[in-house]
Scaffold this motif. Structure first.
Motif, PDB file in Angstrom:
ATOM      1  N   ALA A 102      21.838  47.100  48.838  1.00 27.28           N
ATOM      2  CA  ALA A 102      23.055  46.908  49.634  1.00 27.28           C
ATOM      3  C   ALA A 102      24.300  46.909  48.756  1.00 27.28           C
ATOM      4  CB  ALA A 102      22.958  45.591  50.414  1.00 27.28           C
ATOM      5  N   ALA A 103      24.147  46.413  47.527  1.00 23.29           N
ATOM      6  CA  ALA A 103      25.291  46.375  46.610  1.00 23.29           C
ATOM      7  C   ALA A 103      25.740  47.773  46.200  1.00 23.29           C
ATOM      8  CB  ALA A 103      24.942  45.553  45.370  1.00 23.29           C
ATOM      9  N   ARG A 104      24.849  48.737  46.262  1.00 20.27           N
ATOM     10  CA  ARG A 104      25.191  50.102  45.870  1.00 20.27           C
ATOM     11  C   ARG A 104      25.836  50.899  47.009  1.00 20.27           C
ATOM     12  NH1 ARG A 104      20.138  49.345  43.227  1.00 20.27           N
ATOM     13  NH2 ARG A 104      19.005  50.403  44.917  1.00 20.27           N
ATOM     14  N   ARG A 105      25.799  50.341  48.216  1.00 23.48           N
ATOM     15  CA  ARG A 105      26.383  51.044  49.353  1.00 23.48           C
ATOM     16  C   ARG A 105      27.801  50.564  49.602  1.00 23.48           C
ATOM     17  NH1 ARG A 105      21.170  49.797  51.504  1.00 23.48           N
ATOM     18  NH2 ARG A 105      22.074  48.075  52.704  1.00 23.48           N
ATOM     19  N   PRO A 106      28.681  51.456  50.062  1.00 27.49           N
ATOM     20  CA  PRO A 106      30.034  51.010  50.402  1.00 27.49           C
ATOM     21  C   PRO A 106      30.019  50.119  51.642  1.00 27.49           C
ATOM     22  CG  PRO A 106      29.714  53.285  51.069  1.00 27.49           C
ATOM     23  CD  PRO A 106      28.501  52.903  50.277  1.00 27.49           C
ATOM     24  N   VAL A 107      31.055  49.344  51.808  1.00 33.89           N
ATOM     25  CA  VAL A 107      31.184  48.500  52.997  1.00 33.89           C
ATOM     26  C   VAL A 107      31.287  49.396  54.231  1.00 33.89           C
ATOM     27  CG1 VAL A 107      32.619  46.805  54.188  1.00 33.89           C
ATOM     28  CG2 VAL A 107      32.289  46.647  51.704  1.00 33.89           C
ATOM     29  N   THR A 108      30.462  49.106  55.220  1.00 32.67           N
ATOM     30  CA  THR A 108      30.494  49.880  56.464  1.00 32.67           C
ATOM     31  C   THR A 108      31.853  49.731  57.138  1.00 32.67           C
ATOM     32  OG1 THR A 108      28.130  49.520  56.799  1.00 32.67           O
ATOM     33  CG2 THR A 108      29.416  50.178  58.719  1.00 32.67           C
ATOM     34  N   PRO A 109      32.512  50.842  57.489  1.00 28.53           N
ATOM     35  CA  PRO A 109      33.829  50.724  58.119  1.00 28.53           C
ATOM     36  C   PRO A 109      33.751  50.187  59.545  1.00 28.53           C
ATOM     37  CG  PRO A 109      33.303  53.044  57.632  1.00 28.53           C
ATOM     38  CD  PRO A 109      32.118  52.220  57.245  1.00 28.53           C
ATOM     39  N   LEU A 110      34.749  49.424  59.930  1.00 21.40           N
ATOM     40  CA  LEU A 110      34.989  49.030  61.314  1.00 21.40           C
ATOM     41  C   LEU A 110      36.378  49.550  61.668  1.00 21.40           C
ATOM     42  CD1 LEU A 110      33.657  45.356  61.564  1.00 21.40           C
ATOM     43  CD2 LEU A 110      32.783  47.344  62.789  1.00 21.40           C
ATOM     44  N   THR A 111      36.449  50.456  62.629  1.00 21.42           N
ATOM     45  CA  THR A 111      37.699  51.159  62.877  1.00 21.42           C
ATOM     46  C   THR A 111      38.270  50.853  64.254  1.00 21.42           C
ATOM     47  OG1 THR A 111      36.627  53.106  63.849  1.00 21.42           O
ATOM     48  CG2 THR A 111      36.842  53.047  61.433  1.00 21.42           C
ATOM     49  N   GLU A 171      29.668  47.575  67.872  1.00 19.16           N
ATOM     50  CA  GLU A 171      28.708  46.518  67.561  1.00 19.16           C
ATOM     51  C   GLU A 171      27.715  46.936  66.481  1.00 19.16           C
ATOM     52  OE1 GLU A 171      26.950  45.021  71.147  1.00 19.16           O
ATOM     53  OE2 GLU A 171      28.890  44.615  72.078  1.00 19.16           O
ATOM     54  N   LYS A 172      27.295  48.194  66.480  1.00 19.54           N
ATOM     55  CA  LYS A 172      26.324  48.641  65.476  1.00 19.54           C
ATOM     56  C   LYS A 172      26.861  48.466  64.057  1.00 19.54           C
ATOM     57  CE  LYS A 172      23.292  52.555  64.324  1.00 19.54           C
ATOM     58  NZ  LYS A 172      23.765  52.807  62.952  1.00 19.54           N
ATOM     59  N   PRO A 173      28.062  48.978  63.714  1.00 20.27           N
ATOM     60  CA  PRO A 173      28.559  48.737  62.357  1.00 20.27           C
ATOM     61  C   PRO A 173      28.870  47.267  62.093  1.00 20.27           C
ATOM     62  CG  PRO A 173      30.200  49.912  63.667  1.00 20.27           C
ATOM     63  CD  PRO A 173      28.932  49.918  64.453  1.00 20.27           C
ATOM     64  N   TRP A 174      29.220  46.507  63.127  1.00 18.43           N
ATOM     65  CA  TRP A 174      29.442  45.055  62.947  1.00 18.43           C
ATOM     66  C   TRP A 174      28.151  44.410  62.455  1.00 18.43           C
ATOM     67  CZ3 TRP A 174      27.507  40.404  64.349  1.00 18.43           C
ATOM     68  CH2 TRP A 174      28.331  39.278  64.307  1.00 18.43           C
ATOM     69  N   TYR A 175      27.051  44.726  63.111  1.00 15.58           N
ATOM     70  CA  TYR A 175      25.768  44.170  62.688  1.00 15.58           C
ATOM     71  C   TYR A 175      25.398  44.641  61.282  1.00 15.58           C
ATOM     72  CZ  TYR A 175      24.390  42.018  67.140  1.00 15.58           C
ATOM     73  OH  TYR A 175      24.294  41.199  68.242  1.00 15.58           O
ATOM     74  N   GLU A 176      25.691  45.888  60.970  1.00 10.16           N
ATOM     75  CA  GLU A 176      25.380  46.395  59.637  1.00 10.16           C
ATOM     76  C   GLU A 176      26.127  45.597  58.575  1.00 10.16           C
ATOM     77  OE1 GLU A 176      26.317  50.537  59.745  1.00 10.16           O
ATOM     78  OE2 GLU A 176      24.563  51.063  60.966  1.00 10.16           O
ATOM     79  N   ARG A 177      27.385  45.268  58.831  1.00 12.59           N
ATOM     80  CA  ARG A 177      28.156  44.455  57.876  1.00 12.59           C
ATOM     81  C   ARG A 177      27.552  43.065  57.713  1.00 12.59           C
ATOM     82  NH1 ARG A 177      34.656  44.650  57.652  1.00 12.59           N
ATOM     83  NH2 ARG A 177      34.941  46.864  57.215  1.00 12.59           N
ATOM     84  N   ARG A 178      27.261  42.408  58.830  1.00 13.23           N
ATOM     85  CA  ARG A 178      26.773  41.034  58.743  1.00 13.23           C
ATOM     86  C   ARG A 178      25.381  40.989  58.098  1.00 13.23           C
ATOM     87  NH1 ARG A 178      31.442  41.294  60.128  1.00 13.23           N
ATOM     88  NH2 ARG A 178      32.485  39.854  61.572  1.00 13.23           N
ATOM     89  N   THR A 179      24.554  41.996  58.390  1.00 13.67           N
ATOM     90  CA  THR A 179      23.230  42.048  57.770  1.00 13.67           C
ATOM     91  C   THR A 179      23.348  42.306  56.275  1.00 13.67           C
ATOM     92  OG1 THR A 179      22.256  42.849  59.839  1.00 13.67           O
ATOM     93  CG2 THR A 179      20.982  43.186  57.821  1.00 13.67           C
ATOM     94  N   ALA A 180      24.263  43.172  55.880  1.00 14.56           N
ATOM     95  CA  ALA A 180      24.462  43.433  54.454  1.00 14.56           C
ATOM     96  C   ALA A 180      24.932  42.175  53.729  1.00 14.56           C
ATOM     97  CB  ALA A 180      25.471  44.563  54.268  1.00 14.56           C
ATOM     98  N   LEU A 181      25.818  41.408  54.347  1.00 14.16           N
ATOM     99  CA  LEU A 181      26.261  40.147  53.742  1.00 14.16           C
ATOM    100  C   LEU A 181      25.076  39.213  53.533  1.00 14.16           C
ATOM    101  CD1 LEU A 181      28.363  38.116  52.766  1.00 14.16           C
ATOM    102  CD2 LEU A 181      28.829  37.536  55.175  1.00 14.16           C
TER     103      LEU A 181
END
Length: 638
Positions: A80-89, A106-116
């Motif tokens: 996850a550290a090697r991936r850029p932060v998922t954009p929320l636009t 909602e999908k990218p929102w979940y991706e951000r929170r899961t990555a955190l």
């Protein structure tokens, strides 16, 4: 019985424990002065998890993990550290305001929170500079989000095309973001830049904690004549008040927040059936009641063990719901907005098993019906931390056996099975209730028949959440209409929404050989037409040499009219001369047809939460209208 409310018309629904046993949901009384005094005596080490600089504590956490689990968690975080932060636009947000589609944002929102959550877990187990840098980026990006809410939730308060940063709202996912950030900060504070620490504290306080304390208008906070509290009450309370437990240092202010929350949580507990059921179903038991339990755990720890919210008698009953609500040993009914294949948070099952000495919950935690992952969990950070604290898994255990049958008197729901130990046994679930339940579907009398490990007569469960799913168009959706359930349609009438539309239990008989319930369903239907005088539904499960389900619908009309009983299925339907056969993937069920009736099959593709299912509705009607009709069916496994 003590008053439920001093406001005229603000009465508990008939299925709630508040209508039967109000003291069962009462939390220990305390005032802000008392609570502030308690808080002053509690040290800084009250939290379950320690700051990351307590290396011995985190080594102990890592030591409880299997080596392959430890390696996997660290590798996942480093990836996850090697991936850029998922954009929320803004465009993703506007997709909802334009079309009603929720997934684009909602999908990218979940991706951000899961990555955190993945980054946080990996860093605590194996500190790494690259992971810490990625954590800083993710925490900063979260603070930069204009709103922590979903568009669908934000629109309830502010029907704007885009969110206004000056108008934060406390809703499910803003609150969960708040407590997730607060717990992340509690662990990472010693290694984060001071400016980021200050930013997180400021954002969580201004977006979640202050609005919770200073504003009473939130529809989920307290009961109102036009709205009862629901899972939002527990989730938003856990998010906002949980965050305050970590971030509010002024004891008087924190005490005021906790006392406000106690009143709100007590009203939430009052919504449960007196036997511990929730009309929202297993999925929302995990979300709503799970959030209450997480908050109760935090409050007890934050007050040094003094304020015990688990002690209300209803809490232990609700804790047993995953065990008591099963249709077979390893499956749950899909009434209301519930998904098939229910799974329960493993850490929550462990917590409740230990708290109330219920071994069955610990057993359940060690089965595939328990979830220990946090990917796409509603609150990935809080779920990850609790999973980590509990060891991320439980030893494999056999599924605990249910009783032969279970009855929940408030929601008037019966589940019964022929062989409690057999996951493929013939089993039935039927519900009464009313049509203003939490996450209501117009489904009074809904029937599920399961055999061979699959539902052959189904309740479709949860549809795909969109804007229209929660507005005035809700009952246009197949899954929410009574047309989409295995319930009668007298004189062409569908059931109506509202608390006044309810079932009455006429008889209940549970014995070794047969479990049977009879309902008066007349009140579920509109009365303005005047045609329907009486509709009685009787459902029985027979054990013994010929296991079967018997269903009888008895109709009485003011003038000759057409009676109709219905069976909804995902299986393949064949109409024969004297029976209908439903064939599933692993089993088949024969439904006898009463003499003088015809069977029609309506089939359509129905959008459920995670898939489109080909769904058939079998309608059985007498050839001629009559003032009185009795339709009796025998459902037998093939």
């Amino acid at each position: 019985m003590e008053p439920y409310s001093i406001v005229p018309g603000n009465h508990p629904p008939p299925d709630a424990v508040a209508a039967h046993e109000p003291a069962a949901a009462r939390l220990p009384r305390a005032n802000p002065h008392e609570v502030a005094h308690i808080l002053r005596g509690v040290g800084e080490d009250w939290a379950r998890l320690r700051p990351v600089t307590d290396t011995e504590a985190w080594k102990a956490v890592a030591a409880r993990l299997a080596p392959d689990t430890l390696d996997r968690l660290v590798a996942t975080g480093r990836a996850a550290a090697r991936r850029p932060v998922t954009p929320l636009t803004a465009s993703q947000w506007r997709t909802y305001t334009r079309t009603g589609d929720r997934t684009a944002y909602e999908k990218p929102w979940y991706e951000r929170r899961t990555a955190l959550a993945d980054l946080l877990v990996a860093y605590t187990l194996a500190p790494d500079g690259d992971v810490l840098d990625a954590l800083v980026d993710m925490l900063w990006a979260t603070c930069e989000e204009t709103s922590w809410s979903f568009p669908a939730c934000y629109a309830v308060e502010h029907p704007l095309e885009l969110p206004d940063p000056e108008k934060p709202i406390v809703c499910l996912f803003s609150a969960l973001t708040g407590v997730g950030l607060a717990e992340s900060l509690h662990i990472l504070r010693p290694v984060l830049p001071a400016e980021l620490v200050a930013r997180i504290e400021r954002e969580v306080t201004s977006r979640v904690i202050d609005p919770y304390l200073e504003d009473d208008h939130w529809g989920w906070l307290y009961n109102r004549p036009d709205m009862n509290v629901n899972n939002w009450t527990a989730v938003c309370g856990f998010g906002a008040v949980g965050a305050a437990c970590y971030l509010v240092r002024d004891e008087k202010r924190l005490a005021t927040i906790l006392c406000k929350a106690a009143r709100s949580m007590e009203e939430y507990l009052q919504t449960f059936d007196p036997d511990g059921a929730t009309s929202e179903g297993p999925s929302y038991w995990s979300f709503g009641f799970g959030s209450f339990c997480q908050l109760a755990d935090l409050v007890e720890r934050r007050t040094g063990g003094t304020w015990d919210w688990f002690g209300a008698p209803i809490v232990e009953r609700v804790a047993r719901f995953p065990l008591d609500s099963r249709i077979t040993v390893d499956s749950w009914p899909t009434f209301s907005d519930c998904d098939a294949g229910a799974r329960f948070p493993g850490p929550l099952l462990v917590l409740l098993s230990e708290r109330f000495a219920v071994p069955g919950l610990m057993d359940l935690a060690g089965t595939p019906s328990a979830s220990w992952t946090w990917k796409n969990a509603n609150g990935p950070v809080t779920q990850a931390l609790r999973s980590l604290a509990a060891g991320t898994t439980a030893p494999p255990r056999p599924m605990p056996l249910p009783e032969p049958s279970t009855w929940f008197r408030g929601v008037a729901s019966l589940t019964a099975r022929v062989n409690a130990a057999d996951p493929e046994t013939l089993a039935v679930a039927v519900k009464g209730g009313h049509n203003r339940e939490l996450h209501n579907q117009n489904d009074i009398g809904s029937l599920i028949v399961r055999v061979g490990g699959e539902d052959l007569v189904v309740d479709p469960g949860r549809g795909l959440y969109t804007r229209d799913y929660f507005n005035e168009h809700r009952y246009e959706f197949f899954v929410n209409r009574s047309f989409g359930h295995s319930v009668p349609r007298p004189a062409g009438l569908e059931q109506a929404e509202g608390l006044d539309h309810r079932a009455a239990v006429l008889a209940l008989d549970r014995s070794k050989h047969c479990d049977q319930v009879a309902y008066d369903l007349t009140g579920a239907y509109p009365s303005d037409g005047g045609e329907l005088r009486l509709l009685k539904r009787t459902v029985a499960l027979h054990r013994g040499d010929l296991p079967r389900v018997e269903l009888t619908d008895a109709f009485a009309f003011a003038a000759p009219a057409t009676a109709e009983s219905a069976f909804v299925t995902f299986g393949e339907v064949t109409v024969e001369a004297a029976r209908v056969v439903i064939r599933g993937e692993r089993a088949a069920l024969a439904i006898s047809l009463p003499a003088g009736t015809t069977a029609d099959v309506h089939t359509e593709d129905v959008q459920l939460a995670f898939a489109v299912r080909r769904t058939s509705r079998i309608a059985v009607r007498p050839v001629k209208p009559a003032e009185s009709t009795v339709l009796s069916f025998v459902l037998t496994p093939l």
